[in-house]
Scaffold this motif. Structure first.
Motif, PDB file in Angstrom:
ATOM      1  N   ALA A   8     108.003 112.120  36.823  1.00 52.27           N
ATOM      2  CA  ALA A   8     109.322 111.665  36.151  1.00 52.27           C
ATOM      3  C   ALA A   8     109.947 111.232  37.573  1.00 52.27           C
ATOM      4  CB  ALA A   8     110.022 112.712  35.588  1.00 52.27           C
ATOM      5  N   ALA A   9     110.031 111.393  38.629  1.00 51.37           N
ATOM      6  CA  ALA A   9     110.389 111.138  39.845  1.00 51.37           C
ATOM      7  C   ALA A   9     110.078 109.830  40.535  1.00 51.37           C
ATOM      8  CB  ALA A   9     110.575 112.244  40.925  1.00 51.37           C
ATOM      9  N   VAL A  10     108.700 109.581  40.417  1.00 51.34           N
ATOM     10  CA  VAL A  10     107.850 108.838  40.982  1.00 51.34           C
ATOM     11  C   VAL A  10     107.952 107.566  40.328  1.00 51.34           C
ATOM     12  CG1 VAL A  10     105.649 107.970  41.909  1.00 51.34           C
ATOM     13  CG2 VAL A  10     106.407 110.430  42.419  1.00 51.34           C
ATOM     14  N   TRP A  11     107.657 107.416  38.954  1.00 51.96           N
ATOM     15  CA  TRP A  11     107.557 106.291  38.200  1.00 51.96           C
ATOM     16  C   TRP A  11     109.169 105.297  38.432  1.00 51.96           C
ATOM     17  CZ3 TRP A  11     103.909 103.297  36.934  1.00 51.96           C
ATOM     18  CH2 TRP A  11     102.758 103.837  36.888  1.00 51.96           C
ATOM     19  N   PRO A  58     114.506  99.990  32.284  1.00 50.62           N
ATOM     20  CA  PRO A  58     113.665 101.285  32.144  1.00 50.62           C
ATOM     21  C   PRO A  58     113.962 102.250  33.510  1.00 50.62           C
ATOM     22  CG  PRO A  58     112.399  99.317  31.807  1.00 50.62           C
ATOM     23  CD  PRO A  58     113.646  98.706  32.135  1.00 50.62           C
ATOM     24  N   ALA A  59     113.555 101.577  34.478  1.00 48.48           N
ATOM     25  CA  ALA A  59     113.527 102.577  35.475  1.00 48.48           C
ATOM     26  C   ALA A  59     114.709 103.266  35.773  1.00 48.48           C
ATOM     27  CB  ALA A  59     113.101 101.670  36.780  1.00 48.48           C
ATOM     28  N   ASN A  60     115.808 102.561  35.722  1.00 52.56           N
ATOM     29  CA  ASN A  60     117.084 103.333  35.813  1.00 52.56           C
ATOM     30  C   ASN A  60     117.356 104.278  34.582  1.00 52.56           C
ATOM     31  OD1 ASN A  60     118.223 102.383  38.216  1.00 52.56           O
ATOM     32  ND2 ASN A  60     118.568 100.320  37.199  1.00 52.56           N
ATOM     33  N   ARG A  61     116.923 103.827  33.464  1.00 48.32           N
ATOM     34  CA  ARG A  61     117.056 104.688  32.236  1.00 48.32           C
ATOM     35  C   ARG A  61     116.222 106.115  32.598  1.00 48.32           C
ATOM     36  NH1 ARG A  61     118.301 103.646  26.621  1.00 48.32           N
ATOM     37  NH2 ARG A  61     119.661 102.283  27.511  1.00 48.32           N
ATOM     38  N   MET A  62     115.116 105.923  32.895  1.00 49.06           N
ATOM     39  CA  MET A  62     114.320 107.155  33.227  1.00 49.06           C
ATOM     40  C   MET A  62     114.512 107.778  34.404  1.00 49.06           C
ATOM     41  SD  MET A  62     110.040 105.594  32.134  1.00 49.06           S
ATOM     42  CE  MET A  62     110.048 104.666  33.614  1.00 49.06           C
ATOM     43  N   GLY A  63     115.006 107.156  35.541  1.00 54.92           N
ATOM     44  CA  GLY A  63     115.254 107.802  36.594  1.00 54.92           C
ATOM     45  C   GLY A  63     116.782 108.494  36.467  1.00 54.92           C
ATOM     46  N   SER A  64     117.351 108.157  35.603  1.00 56.15           N
ATOM     47  CA  SER A  64     118.814 108.944  35.466  1.00 56.15           C
ATOM     48  C   SER A  64     118.361 110.324  35.043  1.00 56.15           C
ATOM     49  CB  SER A  64     119.644 108.390  34.475  1.00 56.15           C
ATOM     50  OG  SER A  64     118.996 108.216  33.111  1.00 56.15           O
ATOM     51  N   GLU A  65     117.195 110.711  34.544  1.00 55.42           N
ATOM     52  CA  GLU A  65     116.882 112.145  33.971  1.00 55.42           C
ATOM     53  C   GLU A  65     116.423 112.707  35.277  1.00 55.42           C
ATOM     54  OE1 GLU A  65     116.913 113.131  31.084  1.00 55.42           O
ATOM     55  OE2 GLU A  65     117.685 111.211  30.506  1.00 55.42           O
ATOM     56  N   VAL A  66     116.273 112.123  36.467  1.00 50.94           N
ATOM     57  CA  VAL A  66     115.888 112.818  37.670  1.00 50.94           C
ATOM     58  C   VAL A  66     116.790 112.852  38.739  1.00 50.94           C
ATOM     59  CG1 VAL A  66     114.280 113.180  39.363  1.00 50.94           C
ATOM     60  CG2 VAL A  66     113.283 112.655  37.099  1.00 50.94           C
ATOM     61  N   TYR A  67     117.486 111.541  38.982  1.00 44.07           N
ATOM     62  CA  TYR A  67     118.170 111.157  40.012  1.00 44.07           C
ATOM     63  C   TYR A  67     119.895 111.068  39.520  1.00 44.07           C
ATOM     64  CZ  TYR A  67     113.946 110.141  42.097  1.00 44.07           C
ATOM     65  OH  TYR A  67     112.726 110.465  42.725  1.00 44.07           O
TER      66      TYR A  67
END
Length: 117
Positions: A8-11, A58-67
């Protein structure tokens, strides 16, 4: 315990890297073909940018769960510098000087403060 990043942090980082390659070509790729009409450069850039958005959103959407948002933007900016440096050397045939390297390093050092607790 060894340091490891979760998927989740790498993708998001992988996707931001790929999106940045597309965007760098969209913004600067046409400079290698200055003889073509500007409308062709604009149309090609828009077409390329579509794929950048398909990865960045989608990278920012997914990334907002971690960063945090500030961390995501910082990651993107550091990726931009790395991709642009490689692009300018390998696609445009430009040289990187020691001043470029120092300047980019100073930006990266500044960016590191975003990730400190």
């Amino acid at each position: 315990m060894p340091f490891s990043l979760s998927p989740a942090a790498v993708w998001p980082i992988v996707m931001l890297l790929a999106s940045n390659v597309f965007m760098t070509f969209a913004w600067y790729g046409h400079l290698k073909h200055k003889g073509s009409a500007i409308w062709i450069a604009i149309a090609a850039s828009w077409g390329i940018a579509f794929f950048e958005y398909c990865l960045a959103v989608p990278a920012n959407r997914m990334g907002s769960e971690v960063y945090t948002t500030a961390q995501l933007k910082t990651i993107q900016e550091v990726i931009t510098l790395v991709v642009f440096a490689g692009f300018s050397v390998f696609w445009l045939g430009e040289n990187l000087t020691i001043n470029h390297v120092i300047g980019f390093a100073m930006i990266a050092i500044g960016a590191s403060f975003i990730f400190r607790a």
